[in-house]
Design a protein around this motif. Structure first.
Motif, PDB file in Angstrom:
ATOM      1  N   PRO A  38       0.807  -1.229   0.000  1.00 20.77           N
ATOM      2  CA  PRO A  38       0.000   0.000   0.000  1.00 20.77           C
ATOM      3  C   PRO A  38       0.845   1.287   0.000  1.00 20.77           C
ATOM      4  O   PRO A  38       0.487   2.259  -0.657  1.00 20.77           O
ATOM      5  N   GLY A  39       1.960   1.270   0.747  1.00 19.94           N
ATOM      6  CA  GLY A  39       2.801   2.464   0.836  1.00 19.94           C
ATOM      7  C   GLY A  39       3.355   2.904  -0.505  1.00 19.94           C
ATOM      8  O   GLY A  39       3.478   4.093  -0.793  1.00 19.94           O
ATOM      9  N   ILE A  40       3.692   1.923  -1.346  1.00 20.47           N
ATOM     10  CA  ILE A  40       4.253   2.253  -2.660  1.00 20.47           C
ATOM     11  C   ILE A  40       3.142   2.735  -3.593  1.00 20.47           C
ATOM     12  O   ILE A  40       3.306   3.718  -4.331  1.00 20.47           O
ATOM     13  N   ALA A  41       1.988   2.053  -3.506  1.00 16.79           N
ATOM     14  CA  ALA A  41       0.857   2.474  -4.344  1.00 16.79           C
ATOM     15  C   ALA A  41       0.418   3.893  -3.989  1.00 16.79           C
ATOM     16  O   ALA A  41      -0.109   4.620  -4.843  1.00 16.79           O
ATOM     17  N   ALA A  42       0.652   4.295  -2.741  1.00 16.82           N
ATOM     18  CA  ALA A  42       0.179   5.613  -2.287  1.00 16.82           C
ATOM     19  C   ALA A  42       1.116   6.758  -2.686  1.00 16.82           C
ATOM     20  O   ALA A  42       0.758   7.927  -2.509  1.00 16.82           O
ATOM     21  N   ILE A  43       2.298   6.432  -3.227  1.00 14.34           N
ATOM     22  CA  ILE A  43       3.254   7.492  -3.544  1.00 14.34           C
ATOM     23  C   ILE A  43       2.663   8.464  -4.574  1.00 14.34           C
ATOM     24  O   ILE A  43       2.673   9.686  -4.387  1.00 14.34           O
ATOM     25  N   GLU A  44       2.108   7.907  -5.661  1.00 15.79           N
ATOM     26  CA  GLU A  44       1.547   8.765  -6.709  1.00 15.79           C
ATOM     27  C   GLU A  44       0.331   9.542  -6.177  1.00 15.79           C
ATOM     28  O   GLU A  44       0.161  10.721  -6.470  1.00 15.79           O
ATOM     29  N   GLU A  45      -0.470   8.827  -5.370  1.00 16.36           N
ATOM     30  CA  GLU A  45      -1.654   9.466  -4.786  1.00 16.36           C
ATOM     31  C   GLU A  45      -1.234  10.663  -3.908  1.00 16.36           C
ATOM     32  O   GLU A  45      -1.879  11.716  -3.931  1.00 16.36           O
TER      33      GLU A  45
END
Lengths: 253, 203
Positions: A38-45
């Motif tokens: 989740p932490g990596i997916a949230a970078i762009e967000e």
């Protein structure tokens, strides 16, 4: 000359390097299914959120590491992606650091990202700041930047020590979306309670594989998992062998 | 071309640094020491560049007459004072530089450090709110260790300090070692990717 006591370590280093290099260059892994982090997916967000709010983002690598540390190198690899996103969205990126060498490397990375995004005019050299080499001078400096600039997102990637919670709590108080990642096991617990997302240990090293389309980088991550599986298997096997009087722990580990 | 040269320099230096760790000879030690000296030189020069950059940045803030100009003025004054005091009077025990360090910098650092106590309390309050089963386990472990490791622990139960020690020495240490194994392998893989130029932050 060669110290025989280092032989086991040398074998492990050569084995790890060999497996990583083999999978990287052969690109053996054609269908790689990546576990969602989740932490990596949230970078762009996080970058998108800060852009929508019209706020800058803050990226810092912590006080605990210099440019030679693998954690810092992994953090700088991530900076390339974060800066690329920030540049393409037209979001300002602030990079305070305690180390002048890291500052120069970060300046180069962020400037390149803005150039590649076609917005070289948006790069501001003074957004990359050498704050102070002192631990709490650095913490105060970053806290000051966060309190004054009210960033929309904060990225805490690198080696952190006593300043970790001071930075994370200040970011939390100022309402920033925070993503942290470190190899410091003591500071991980602070990040987990104070940040929105935390990359635990090796997740920081593999983050760039998630963010790139380069098969070589992704395949090297597969190799990392393979080595880890071997280590775990040995950790399970060696105590069982020891029960039968075959004690190979010192020879192998 | 410059990028290729940078990669070759990284490759040669990286491979040498790995090799010299295992093979110790007079020649490898001499090259290793020289490389470390060069790093110190680069660090010292970049420190000067960083210091000048800091002065430039705060001078601009003062010129822009922003609300924070007073902080920038204090920063500039502090940097100049420490540099001038060290050059003129040295850095001995009775020097103004040392006086400023002991009576200004050290207390300010201690003040920032002491903020941790309050931040730990606020972070713990958020972290220990039981919203799920894993959060309950976290909160329970924290309460056992907090109470068990304090002097209050023995008053509650004679067993509590031993249970707290078990939590720290077994599940906690096992988790830490698991993370550290991953970190060790990840460090080697990251270093190798950089040395081989598979992953680089420069162009």
């Amino acid at each position: 000359m060669f110290d025989p006591a280092s032989l086991v370590l040398l074998i492990w280093v050569l084995l790890t390097c060999g497996v990583v290099a083999y999978f990287s260059y052969r690109r053996r892994v054609s269908r790689l299914r990546l576990r969602a982090i989740p932490g990596i997916a949230a970078i762009e967000e996080a970058v998108g959120r800060a852009t929508e709010q019209g706020k800058p983002i803050v990226f810092t690598t912590g006080w605990g590491g210099d440019i030679q540390r693998p954690t810092t190198l992994a953090a700088l690899n991530l900076l390339r992606f974060v800066a690329g996103k920030a540049a393409s969205y037209g979001c300002r990126i602030l990079f305070p650091t305690h180390d002048p060498v890291i500052a120069e490397a970060a300046k180069e990375i962020i400037q390149t990202a803005y150039n590649e995004a076609g917005h070289p005019d948006q790069f501001r050299e003074d957004d990359v700041t050498f704050v102070s080499p002192s631990q709490f001078g650095y913490a105060s400096g970053v806290d000051g930047i966060v309190s004054r600039q009210k960033p929309g997102a904060i990225f805490l990637f690198g080696t952190f020590e006593g300043e970790a919670l001071i930075l994370a709590e200040t970011g939390n108080i100022n309402g920033a979306l925070q993503i942290a990642g470190t190899d410091s096991t003591i500071q991980l617990s602070f990040f987990i309670v104070a940040c929105d997302y935390t990359l635990i240990g090796e997740e920081l090293y593999t983050a760039s594989a998630y963010l790139t389309d380069d098969r070589r980088v992704q395949s090297s991550m597969y190799a990392q998992d393979l080595i880890r599986a071997v280590v775990v298997a040995l950790l399970l096997l060696l105590p069982i062998l020891a029960m039968f009087g075959v004690n190979l722990y010192k020879e192998i580990m | 071309m410059i990028s290729r040269l940078a990669w070759i320099a990284t490759l040669v230096t990286g491979l040498f640094m790995v090799a010299q760790y295992f093979i110790k000879t007079d020649a490898t030690n001499a090259v290793y020491t020289t490389l470390l000296d060069y790093y110190q030189i680069i660090f010292a020069v970049s420190m000067i560049v960083g210091g000048i950059g800091l002065l430039k940045q705060h001078s601009l803030k003062v010129q822009r007459s922003s609300q924070q100009r007073r902080y920038s003025l204090i920063t500039i004054a502090a940097i100049l004072f420490m540099v001038i005091a060290a050059v003129i009077f040295g850095t001995g025990a009775a020097s103004p530089y040392q006086w400023a360090f002991n009576n200004l910098q050290a207390p300010m650092q201690a003040t920032t450090f002491s903020l941790l106590a309050f931040f730990v309390a606020s972070a713990a309050y958020r972290g220990f709110r039981v919203k799920s089963a894993p959060a309950f386990v976290l909160a329970l472990a924290a309460v056992i260790v907090l109470v068990g490791k304090s002097g209050f622990g023995e008053m509650v139960s004679q067993q509590l300090p031993a249970i707290a020690g078990w939590v720290l020495n077994n599940p906690s240490t096992a988790a830490k070692r698991g993370i550290l194994i991953g970190v060790g392998i990840g460090s080697v893989a990251t270093a190798l990717r950089v040395i081989l130029g598979i992953e680089r932050s420069y162009r």
